[in-house]
Design a protein around this motif. Structure first.
Motif, short mmCIF file in Angstrom:
data_model
loop_
_atom_site.label_atom_id
_atom_site.label_comp_id
_atom_site.label_asym_id
_atom_site.label_seq_id
_atom_site.Cartn_x
_atom_site.Cartn_y
_atom_site.Cartn_z
N ASP A 1 0.86 -1.19 0.00
CA ASP A 1 0.00 0.00 0.00
C ASP A 1 0.90 1.24 0.00
OD1 ASP A 1 -1.73 2.13 0.57
OD2 ASP A 1 -2.97 0.94 1.93
N LEU A 2 0.83 2.02 -1.07
CA LEU A 2 1.71 3.19 -1.19
C LEU A 2 1.42 4.27 -0.15
CD1 LEU A 2 2.01 3.60 -5.07
CD2 LEU A 2 3.72 2.69 -3.49
N ASP A 3 0.28 4.19 0.52
CA ASP A 3 -0.05 5.17 1.55
C ASP A 3 0.45 4.76 2.94
OD1 ASP A 3 -1.34 7.03 -0.10
OD2 ASP A 3 -3.21 5.89 -0.04
N TYR A 4 0.89 3.50 3.12
CA TYR A 4 1.31 3.01 4.43
C TYR A 4 2.57 2.17 4.29
CZ TYR A 4 -3.32 4.36 6.08
OH TYR A 4 -4.45 5.06 6.40
N PRO A 5 3.72 2.60 4.76
CA PRO A 5 3.96 3.94 5.28
C PRO A 5 4.21 4.92 4.13
CG PRO A 5 5.94 2.65 5.46
CD PRO A 5 4.90 1.72 4.91
N TYR A 6 3.86 6.17 4.37
CA TYR A 6 4.02 7.21 3.35
C TYR A 6 5.12 8.17 3.77
CZ TYR A 6 2.98 11.24 0.45
OH TYR A 6 3.07 12.28 -0.43
N PRO A 7 6.08 8.47 2.90
CA PRO A 7 6.26 8.04 1.51
C PRO A 7 7.18 6.82 1.36
CG PRO A 7 7.81 9.77 1.98
CD PRO A 7 7.07 9.52 3.28
N GLU A 8 7.47 6.15 2.48
CA GLU A 8 8.52 5.13 2.49
C GLU A 8 8.25 3.96 1.54
OE1 GLU A 8 8.92 7.39 6.33
OE2 GLU A 8 7.26 6.53 5.18
N ARG B 1 4.37 9.52 9.77
CA ARG B 1 3.59 10.57 9.13
C ARG B 1 2.12 10.18 8.99
NH1 ARG B 1 5.47 14.79 5.61
NH2 ARG B 1 7.55 13.97 5.97
N GLU B 2 1.85 8.90 8.66
CA GLU B 2 0.47 8.48 8.45
C GLU B 2 -0.32 8.43 9.76
OE1 GLU B 2 3.00 4.66 8.34
OE2 GLU B 2 3.16 6.73 7.68
N PRO C 1 -5.17 9.80 14.18
CA PRO C 1 -4.63 8.52 14.66
C PRO C 1 -3.72 8.68 15.88
CG PRO C 1 -4.53 8.62 12.27
CD PRO C 1 -4.93 9.99 12.74
N LEU C 2 -2.88 9.71 15.88
CA LEU C 2 -1.99 9.93 17.02
C LEU C 2 -2.79 10.29 18.27
CD1 LEU C 2 0.84 10.09 18.15
CD2 LEU C 2 1.03 12.42 17.27
N GLU C 3 -3.87 11.01 18.10
CA GLU C 3 -4.74 11.33 19.24
C GLU C 3 -5.33 10.06 19.84
OE1 GLU C 3 -7.60 14.04 17.69
OE2 GLU C 3 -6.14 15.68 17.39
N HIS C 4 -5.75 9.11 18.99
CA HIS C 4 -6.29 7.84 19.48
C HIS C 4 -5.21 7.02 20.18
CE1 HIS C 4 -10.18 8.43 17.69
NE2 HIS C 4 -9.70 8.48 16.46
N SER D 1 4.79 0.94 19.75
CA SER D 1 5.56 1.72 18.77
C SER D 1 4.98 1.59 17.38
CB SER D 1 7.02 1.25 18.77
OG SER D 1 7.79 1.98 17.85
N ASP D 2 5.21 2.63 16.56
CA ASP D 2 4.92 2.54 15.13
C ASP D 2 6.22 2.49 14.32
OD1 ASP D 2 5.84 5.16 15.15
OD2 ASP D 2 3.94 6.06 14.57
#
Length: 376
Positions: free
Chosen positions: A127-134, A205-206, A211-214, A278-279
């Motif tokens: 998935d090009l959106d996860y992780p983005y832009p890696e 970044r994603e 998401p970070l708030e959750h 961790s992410d």
């Protein structure tokens, strides 16, 4: 037999790259004329990663600027490296992983007709959106690199499925395990001395915004529920991350927010922990080395080897899943299980394999190195 002093340029730009390529530099420097080239994509954090290994960059392009864009980092990396490559005339360039520096180094090598080897090739989420832009960075780099050093059989399978089966390659294991092995011996780290300690990191970044708030909401709930555990959260320097983290988590008695740590200090912390939240890509590999189960704060992972072995738990930025997995790990003292499992990501000999492969590639040695094989 060829010359022992082929010229190799190792291109790195971020702290994780510095850590993962330091053992490669140490393995190559006695056989080759090696430059350790910093692009400057990270600044202070980069040198935090490199200093414990006693390595200083041969050159630092210092491209970092305030509020830098992906476009700016890439263009300055390609331009700066191309100017250097025209002068240095490397026989081989090594890039690592999936950063903008990785793609820039591969492109600059390609434009200057220098063979490029990609260390940590073949990692994919699909998935090009996860992780983005890696995800895009590593796919594009693999397509134009001459040698592909896949860390695991799974990552090599990804490359074969993409039509790269005929490319020069070796399955090496991940070099981060080499770095951990070096530092563990140097620091005398004992992984048997576990404490009621939880290590938290998040920066992707994603995960910015909601998401970070959750994620932070889940961490707050867990810290308030598990008062006998200490939560330590080295907070990334990016203001987008720090703003959310401090607004939600500041002031909780058993939760300590710190600035990013020196690499050796972080390893000593992680080795004592019972759980990691961790992410990070690297912590998925580092945690198992120290017997620490990892609750992964991402929807998908390019390092899935740990999931079926139940040493990594894929929670995403989902508050309820994070808390559910945390309860499972603590209630079942799961760090004891993880401590007795082989690490599917490497055995500490990846850099040795890369050095041996390049020696064979250049005709310096007739020995063909054996590939890393996972142990189940």
């Amino acid at each position: 037999m060829g010359s022992l002093k082929k010229r190799i340029g190792i291109v790195v730009g971020t702290r994780p790259e510095a850590i993962k390529m330091a053992p490669v530099y140490l393995a190559l420097k006695d056989k080759f004329d090696v430059d350790f080239i910093a692009t400057g994509q990270h600044k202070e954090m980069f040198y935090q990663g490199l200093s414990p290994f006693g390595i200083k960059p041969t050159v630092d392009l210092k491209i970092m600027e305030q509020s830098q864009s992906l476009e700016s980092v890439l263009s300055k990396t390609v331009t700066g490296l191309s100017e250097m490559f025209k002068d240095k005339k490397y026989d081989m360039v090594l890039v690592h992983g999936d950063t903008t520096t990785t793609l820039g180094g591969a492109l600059a090598s390609f434009y200057n007709k220098i063979p490029c080897a990609h260390v940590e090739a073949g990692l994919r989420t699909g998935d090009l959106d996860y992780p983005y832009p890696e995800e895009a960075n590593r796919v594009l780099a693999d397509d134009i690199c001459t040698i592909l050093y896949a860390p695991t059989p799974w990552s090599w399978d990804n490359l074969k499925h993409e039509g790269l089966a005929d490319r020069e390659h070796l399955v090496t294991g991940n070099t981060v395990i080499d770095a951990l092995t070096i530092m563990q011996k140097r620091l005398g780290i004992n992984t048997d001395e576990k404490e009621n300690l939880v290590v938290v990191t998040t920066h992707r970044r994603e995960n910015w915004g909601s998401p970070l708030e959750h994620i932070c909401a889940a961490i707050k709930d867990l810290a308030l529920e598990f008062k006998d555990f200490k939560f330590v959260f080295p907070v990334h320097l990016n203001p987008v991350v720090r703003r959310v983290v401090y607004s939600v988590l500041d002031g909780i008695p058993n939760l300590e927010l710190t600035d990013p740590m020196e690499y050796d200090d972080f390893l000593k912390l992680l080795a004592r922990a019972k759980v990691a939240l961790s992410d990070s890509g690297g912590i998925q590999e580092e945690g198992p080395h120290f017997g620490v189960p990892v609750i992964l704060l991402r929807h998908v992972t390019e390092r899935p080897e740990g999931i079926p072995r139940k040493i990594v738990f894929l929670a995403g930025p989902d508050s309820e899943k994070i808390k559910e997995y945390f309860h499972f790990v603590v209630e079942n003292t799961w760090w004891e299980y993880v401590s007795n499992q082989p690490n599917p990501y490497g055995d500490g000999r990846a850099s040795e394999r890369i050095a041996a492969h390049l020696s064979h590639y250049f005709g310096i040695s007739e020995t063909i190195p054996s590939a890393f094989e996972e142990v189940f």
